[in-house]
Design a protein around this motif. Structure first.
Motif, PDB file in Angstrom:
ATOM      1  N   ASN A   1      21.482  46.738  30.675  1.00  0.00           N
ATOM      2  CA  ASN A   1      21.164  46.737  32.095  1.00  0.00           C
ATOM      3  C   ASN A   1      21.387  45.307  32.592  1.00  0.00           C
ATOM      4  N   VAL A   2      22.533  45.041  33.185  1.00  0.00           N
ATOM      5  CA  VAL A   2      22.902  43.673  33.543  1.00  0.00           C
ATOM      6  C   VAL A   2      22.142  43.194  34.778  1.00  0.00           C
ATOM      7  N   THR A   3      21.893  41.896  34.809  1.00  0.00           N
ATOM      8  CA  THR A   3      21.269  41.285  35.983  1.00  0.00           C
ATOM      9  C   THR A   3      22.348  41.006  37.026  1.00  0.00           C
ATOM     10  N   THR A   4      21.927  40.727  38.237  1.00  0.00           N
ATOM     11  CA  THR A   4      22.891  40.404  39.281  1.00  0.00           C
ATOM     12  C   THR A   4      23.620  39.094  38.960  1.00  0.00           C
ATOM     13  N   ASP A   5      22.939  38.160  38.322  1.00  0.00           N
ATOM     14  CA  ASP A   5      23.582  36.900  37.937  1.00  0.00           C
ATOM     15  C   ASP A   5      24.688  37.142  36.912  1.00  0.00           C
ATOM     16  N   THR A   6      24.427  38.001  35.925  1.00  0.00           N
ATOM     17  CA  THR A   6      25.434  38.311  34.914  1.00  0.00           C
ATOM     18  C   THR A   6      26.591  39.067  35.545  1.00  0.00           C
ATOM     19  N   LEU A   7      26.295  40.005  36.422  1.00  0.00           N
ATOM     20  CA  LEU A   7      27.330  40.759  37.125  1.00  0.00           C
ATOM     21  C   LEU A   7      28.229  39.804  37.906  1.00  0.00           C
ATOM     22  N   ALA A   8      27.632  38.839  38.579  1.00  0.00           N
ATOM     23  CA  ALA A   8      28.392  37.859  39.350  1.00  0.00           C
ATOM     24  C   ALA A   8      29.244  36.984  38.433  1.00  0.00           C
ATOM     25  N   ALA A   9      28.703  36.568  37.285  1.00  0.00           N
ATOM     26  CA  ALA A   9      29.459  35.731  36.343  1.00  0.00           C
ATOM     27  C   ALA A   9      30.650  36.496  35.779  1.00  0.00           C
ATOM     28  N   LEU A  10      30.465  37.767  35.434  1.00  0.00           N
ATOM     29  CA  LEU A  10      31.565  38.579  34.917  1.00  0.00           C
ATOM     30  C   LEU A  10      32.638  38.785  35.985  1.00  0.00           C
ATOM     31  N   ALA A  11      32.197  39.081  37.206  1.00  0.00           N
ATOM     32  CA  ALA A  11      33.140  39.285  38.306  1.00  0.00           C
ATOM     33  C   ALA A  11      33.946  38.019  38.576  1.00  0.00           C
ATOM     34  N   GLU A  12      33.278  36.877  38.575  1.00  0.00           N
ATOM     35  CA  GLU A  12      33.976  35.610  38.813  1.00  0.00           C
ATOM     36  C   GLU A  12      35.002  35.349  37.707  1.00  0.00           C
ATOM     37  N   ALA A  13      34.626  35.606  36.460  1.00  0.00           N
ATOM     38  CA  ALA A  13      35.547  35.394  35.340  1.00  0.00           C
ATOM     39  C   ALA A  13      36.759  36.321  35.428  1.00  0.00           C
ATOM     40  N   LEU A  14      36.573  37.491  36.030  1.00  0.00           N
ATOM     41  CA  LEU A  14      37.673  38.445  36.187  1.00  0.00           C
ATOM     42  C   LEU A  14      38.444  38.227  37.489  1.00  0.00           C
ATOM     43  N   GLY A  15      37.917  37.389  38.367  1.00  0.00           N
ATOM     44  CA  GLY A  15      38.585  37.115  39.641  1.00  0.00           C
ATOM     45  C   GLY A  15      38.458  38.238  40.651  1.00  0.00           C
ATOM     46  N   VAL A  16      37.322  38.942  40.616  1.00  0.00           N
ATOM     47  CA  VAL A  16      37.085  40.035  41.560  1.00  0.00           C
ATOM     48  C   VAL A  16      35.719  39.852  42.210  1.00  0.00           C
ATOM     49  N   ALA A  17      35.483  40.597  43.262  1.00  0.00           N
ATOM     50  CA  ALA A  17      34.160  40.612  43.891  1.00  0.00           C
ATOM     51  C   ALA A  17      33.215  41.422  43.008  1.00  0.00           C
ATOM     52  N   PRO A  18      31.932  41.066  42.968  1.00  0.00           N
ATOM     53  CA  PRO A  18      30.990  41.841  42.165  1.00  0.00           C
ATOM     54  C   PRO A  18      30.998  43.336  42.499  1.00  0.00           C
ATOM     55  N   ALA A  19      31.271  43.674  43.735  1.00  0.00           N
ATOM     56  CA  ALA A  19      31.310  45.084  44.144  1.00  0.00           C
ATOM     57  C   ALA A  19      32.373  45.875  43.381  1.00  0.00           C
ATOM     58  N   ALA A  20      33.423  45.199  42.906  1.00  0.00           N
ATOM     59  CA  ALA A  20      34.474  45.883  42.146  1.00  0.00           C
ATOM     60  C   ALA A  20      33.928  46.462  40.848  1.00  0.00           C
ATOM     61  N   LEU A  21      32.869  45.871  40.322  1.00  0.00           N
ATOM     62  CA  LEU A  21      32.278  46.381  39.088  1.00  0.00           C
ATOM     63  C   LEU A  21      31.344  47.559  39.340  1.00  0.00           C
ATOM     64  N   LEU A  22      31.020  47.807  40.603  1.00  0.00           N
ATOM     65  CA  LEU A  22      30.105  48.890  40.959  1.00  0.00           C
ATOM     66  C   LEU A  22      30.812  50.109  41.540  1.00  0.00           C
ATOM     67  N   ALA A  23      32.126  50.036  41.737  1.00  0.00           N
ATOM     68  CA  ALA A  23      32.869  51.140  42.339  1.00  0.00           C
ATOM     69  C   ALA A  23      32.965  52.317  41.367  1.00  0.00           C
ATOM     70  N   GLU A  24      32.592  53.483  41.841  1.00  0.00           N
ATOM     71  CA  GLU A  24      32.650  54.672  40.987  1.00  0.00           C
ATOM     72  C   GLU A  24      34.106  55.039  40.705  1.00  0.00           C
ATOM     73  N   PRO A  25      34.451  55.300  39.439  1.00  0.00           N
ATOM     74  CA  PRO A  25      35.828  55.671  39.108  1.00  0.00           C
ATOM     75  C   PRO A  25      36.207  56.998  39.774  1.00  0.00           C
ATOM     76  N   PRO A  26      37.490  57.185  40.058  1.00  0.00           N
ATOM     77  CA  PRO A  26      37.923  58.454  40.666  1.00  0.00           C
ATOM     78  C   PRO A  26      37.611  59.634  39.745  1.00  0.00           C
ATOM     79  N   LYS A  27      37.377  60.785  40.324  1.00  0.00           N
ATOM     80  CA  LYS A  27      37.107  61.993  39.540  1.00  0.00           C
ATOM     81  C   LYS A  27      38.285  62.251  38.607  1.00  0.00           C
ATOM     82  N   GLY A  28      37.978  62.534  37.361  1.00  0.00           N
ATOM     83  CA  GLY A  28      39.014  62.848  36.383  1.00  0.00           C
ATOM     84  C   GLY A  28      39.725  61.648  35.796  1.00  0.00           C
ATOM     85  N   ALA A  29      39.302  60.441  36.167  1.00  0.00           N
ATOM     86  CA  ALA A  29      39.951  59.232  35.640  1.00  0.00           C
ATOM     87  C   ALA A  29      39.673  59.123  34.152  1.00  0.00           C
ATOM     88  N   ARG A  30      40.700  58.731  33.411  1.00  0.00           N
ATOM     89  CA  ARG A  30      40.541  58.556  31.974  1.00  0.00           C
ATOM     90  C   ARG A  30      39.831  57.246  31.685  1.00  0.00           C
TER      91      ARG A  30
END
Length: 88
Positions: free
Chosen positions: A45-74
């Motif tokens: 269960n990640v904290t918001t600080d960890t989520l932000a650190a991971l997002a920054e390292a990936l070069g994306v907004a933290p919201a990108a880690l919270l987006a639900e995958p499309p139905k049927g996505a592998r």
């Protein structure tokens, strides 16, 4: 899909797209490599600080880690194992 699984799914997808190992991502985000694996499996269960650190390292907004995958996505495939060849 619960929120931890969604974060893990997105984290692995983005990490693999960028060709980063769990270790490289962990170093960039200043967290433990094993923790990255647990987050990807949805067992942490990640904290918001960890989520932000991971997002920054990936070069994306933290919201990108919270987006639900499309139905049927592998589930994202793992990064190919082994060392990468040196360039140059």
């Amino acid at each position: 899909m619960n929120v931890r699984k969604i974060i893990g799914w997105n984290l692995r997808k983005l990490r693999v797209e960028r060709g980063l190992s769990q270790e490289r991502l962990a170093l960039a985000a200043d967290i433990d490599r094993a923790y990255v694996g647990r987050v990807e499996r949805g067992s942490e269960n990640v904290t918001t600080d960890t989520l932000a650190a991971l997002a920054e390292a990936l070069g994306v907004a933290p919201a990108a880690l919270l987006a639900e995958p499309p139905k049927g996505a592998r589930e994202p495939a793992p990064l190919a194992s082994g060392r990468k060849p040196k360039v140059g």
